[in-house]
Design a protein around this motif. Structure first.
Motif, PDB file in Angstrom:
ATOM      1  N   HIS A  40       0.835  -1.208   0.000  1.00  0.00           N
ATOM      2  CA  HIS A  40       0.000   0.000   0.000  1.00  0.00           C
ATOM      3  C   HIS A  40       0.867   1.255   0.000  1.00  0.00           C
ATOM      4  O   HIS A  40       0.585   2.216  -0.734  1.00  0.00           O
ATOM      5  CB  HIS A  40      -0.951  -0.001   1.194  1.00  0.00           C
ATOM      6  CG  HIS A  40      -1.767   1.231   1.307  1.00  0.00           C
ATOM      7  ND1 HIS A  40      -2.686   1.615   0.350  1.00  0.00           N
ATOM      8  CD2 HIS A  40      -1.800   2.192   2.250  1.00  0.00           C
ATOM      9  CE1 HIS A  40      -3.248   2.753   0.712  1.00  0.00           C
ATOM     10  NE2 HIS A  40      -2.722   3.130   1.867  1.00  0.00           N
ATOM     11  N   LYS A  44       0.914   4.170  -2.731  1.00  0.00           N
ATOM     12  CA  LYS A  44       0.666   5.577  -2.361  1.00  0.00           C
ATOM     13  C   LYS A  44       1.759   6.485  -2.914  1.00  0.00           C
ATOM     14  O   LYS A  44       1.488   7.604  -3.338  1.00  0.00           O
ATOM     15  CB  LYS A  44       0.604   5.731  -0.835  1.00  0.00           C
ATOM     16  CG  LYS A  44      -0.755   5.521  -0.260  1.00  0.00           C
ATOM     17  CD  LYS A  44      -0.850   5.682   1.245  1.00  0.00           C
ATOM     18  CE  LYS A  44       0.115   6.584   1.931  1.00  0.00           C
ATOM     19  NZ  LYS A  44      -0.062   6.663   3.384  1.00  0.00           N
ATOM     20  N   THR A  47       1.270   6.946  -7.371  1.00  0.00           N
ATOM     21  CA  THR A  47      -0.186   6.946  -7.476  1.00  0.00           C
ATOM     22  C   THR A  47      -0.720   6.402  -8.802  1.00  0.00           C
ATOM     23  O   THR A  47      -1.856   5.961  -8.869  1.00  0.00           O
ATOM     24  CB  THR A  47      -0.737   8.367  -7.250  1.00  0.00           C
ATOM     25  OG1 THR A  47      -0.120   9.258  -8.188  1.00  0.00           O
ATOM     26  CG2 THR A  47      -0.453   8.845  -5.844  1.00  0.00           C
ATOM     27  N   SER A  99      -5.843   1.452  -2.581  1.00  0.00           N
ATOM     28  CA  SER A  99      -4.793   2.332  -3.103  1.00  0.00           C
ATOM     29  C   SER A  99      -5.282   3.105  -4.322  1.00  0.00           C
ATOM     30  O   SER A  99      -5.015   4.307  -4.449  1.00  0.00           O
ATOM     31  CB  SER A  99      -3.551   1.507  -3.457  1.00  0.00           C
ATOM     32  OG  SER A  99      -3.057   0.851  -2.305  1.00  0.00           O
ATOM     33  N   THR A 103      -6.046   7.390  -4.585  1.00  0.00           N
ATOM     34  CA  THR A 103      -5.347   8.290  -5.505  1.00  0.00           C
ATOM     35  C   THR A 103      -6.209   9.453  -5.958  1.00  0.00           C
ATOM     36  O   THR A 103      -5.679  10.488  -6.355  1.00  0.00           O
ATOM     37  CB  THR A 103      -4.825   7.548  -6.750  1.00  0.00           C
ATOM     38  OG1 THR A 103      -5.921   7.023  -7.485  1.00  0.00           O
ATOM     39  CG2 THR A 103      -3.859   6.460  -6.370  1.00  0.00           C
TER      40      THR A 103
END
Length: 165
Positions: A40, A44, A47, A99, A103
């Protein structure tokens, strides 16, 4: 040199996937949690990568290794093949899906100076009181800001799996 744009994207995606180690197959749910958090965090930081992971033509060897490692860790943690089937899909969907959602969700358009006014206009409190309250929580300090929604849901999944086992 690369042959085309897809080769370039695959190469860059390989770099992101290198930041997503599969869980230690003997580490149980703690290793699955740690690996999920690392995946994750990588998504992050990059993105664009979660969306590319969803494109069928961009299934990379490191992605396959992560998937197989997650399945192996679940089986070695004592889950049946049937429970592993469902647990894998829930965990992988949470990692990639959350995730991907993160974004773009909650992004304020450029040029908005008064965020509270923007939220009240988009989600009028008289019409959507609960959603407006929730949106306001994103702006307000408090203990809710100390909890990662990703970790909160991941821990719910893992605790449920413990009970199933």
């Amino acid at each position: 040199h690369v042959s085309n744009k897809d080769d370039l994207l695959d190469g860059i995606l390989d770099l992101v996937l290198a930041e997503m180690p599969p869980p230690d197959s003997e580490g149980g749910l703690a290793a699955i949690r740690s690996s999920s958090l690392a995946a994750h965090e990588a998504l992050k930081r990059h993105t664009w990568a979660a969306g590319l992971l969803m494109v069928p033509g961009h299934v990379r060897p490191a992605r396959i290794e992560f998937m197989d490692g997650l399945l192996r860790a679940l089986r070695n943690a004592g889950f049946s093949a049937e429970t592993t089937y469902h647990a894998y899909h829930a965990l992988d969907a949470h990692i990639v899906g959350f995730s991907l959602w993160q974004t773009s969700h909650g992004q304020i358009p450029a040029g908005v100076e008064d965020v509270r006014e923007f939220i009240d206009r988009m989600v009028p409190p008289a019409t959507y009181p609960h959603l407006n309250e929730h949106a306001g929580q994103h702006l307000a300090p408090g203990p809710h800001q100390d909890v990662s929604a990703f970790e909160f849901a991941l821990d719910l999944l893992l605790e449920s799996l413990k009970r199933l086992r």
